[in-house]
Motif scaffolding. Structure first.
Motif, PDB file in Angstrom:
ATOM      1  N   LYS A  46       0.868  -1.152   0.113  1.00 40.14           N
ATOM      2  CA  LYS A  46       0.000  -0.027   0.001  1.00 40.14           C
ATOM      3  C   LYS A  46       0.912   1.188  -0.153  1.00 40.14           C
ATOM      4  O   LYS A  46       0.515   2.246   0.402  1.00 40.14           O
ATOM      5  N   ASP A  47       2.123   1.169  -0.595  1.00 41.62           N
ATOM      6  CA  ASP A  47       2.911   2.385  -0.685  1.00 41.62           C
ATOM      7  C   ASP A  47       2.465   3.122  -2.090  1.00 41.62           C
ATOM      8  O   ASP A  47       2.579   2.623  -3.230  1.00 41.62           O
ATOM      9  N   PRO A  48       2.432   4.288  -1.885  1.00 38.55           N
ATOM     10  CA  PRO A  48       1.911   5.345  -3.067  1.00 38.55           C
ATOM     11  C   PRO A  48       3.126   5.222  -4.190  1.00 38.55           C
ATOM     12  O   PRO A  48       2.746   5.401  -5.275  1.00 38.55           O
ATOM     13  N   ASN A  49       4.489   5.233  -3.776  1.00 34.84           N
ATOM     14  CA  ASN A  49       5.367   4.905  -4.672  1.00 34.84           C
ATOM     15  C   ASN A  49       5.316   3.607  -5.370  1.00 34.84           C
ATOM     16  O   ASN A  49       5.713   3.823  -6.769  1.00 34.84           O
ATOM     17  N   ASP A  50       4.857   2.669  -4.795  1.00 30.31           N
ATOM     18  CA  ASP A  50       4.587   1.530  -5.940  1.00 30.31           C
ATOM     19  C   ASP A  50       3.554   1.659  -6.830  1.00 30.31           C
ATOM     20  O   ASP A  50       3.616   1.170  -8.009  1.00 30.31           O
ATOM     21  N   LYS A  51       2.334   2.521  -6.375  1.00 27.62           N
ATOM     22  CA  LYS A  51       1.452   2.647  -7.274  1.00 27.62           C
ATOM     23  C   LYS A  51       1.934   3.483  -8.638  1.00 27.62           C
ATOM     24  O   LYS A  51       1.524   3.431  -9.760  1.00 27.62           O
ATOM     25  N   GLU A  52       2.498   4.530  -8.102  1.00 30.08           N
ATOM     26  CA  GLU A  52       3.260   5.332  -9.263  1.00 30.08           C
ATOM     27  C   GLU A  52       4.245   4.583 -10.144  1.00 30.08           C
ATOM     28  O   GLU A  52       3.917   5.001 -11.358  1.00 30.08           O
ATOM     29  N   LYS A  53       4.905   3.753  -9.750  1.00 28.35           N
ATOM     30  CA  LYS A  53       5.712   2.904 -10.622  1.00 28.35           C
ATOM     31  C   LYS A  53       4.872   1.884 -11.418  1.00 28.35           C
ATOM     32  O   LYS A  53       5.095   1.697 -12.661  1.00 28.35           O
TER      33      LYS A  53
END
Length: 93
Positions: A46-53
């Motif tokens: 649930k890390d926003p950086n993973d979603k951006e990636k």
């Protein structure tokens, strides 16, 4: 083997098209696998950086699908269906 000049040309064109088709199809498949793997990472962290990636990879997939459809590697409906399903998977994650 080819018996005339036009047959030789058709063989060359077929080779060129086959390589182009293979590039687009394999690249899309590879990117989809990477996208789904990153999506699983995002689901667990649930890390926003993973979603951006994942979004960046999704944009790359969209680009390759659209370019492939423009060059008649993929059917237009196939690209629309694939893009829709990938976007849905990102939205529900």
């Amino acid at each position: 083997m080819a018996n005339n000049k036009s047959a030789e040309k058709r063989i060359e064109i077929t080779k060129r098209n086959r390589l182009r088709n293979r590039f687009y199809k394999s690249s899309v498949r590879t990117l989809i696998k990477v996208f789904l793997k990153d999506l699983e990472v995002y689901k667990t962290s649930k890390d926003p950086n993973d979603k951006e990636k994942a979004k960046k990879i999704l944009n790359s997939i969209y680009s390759l699908l659209d370019k492939g459809a423009k060059k008649h590697v993929f059917h237009k409906n196939f690209t629309n269906k694939k893009k829709s399903r990938l976007a849905t998977s990102l939205k529900t994650a």
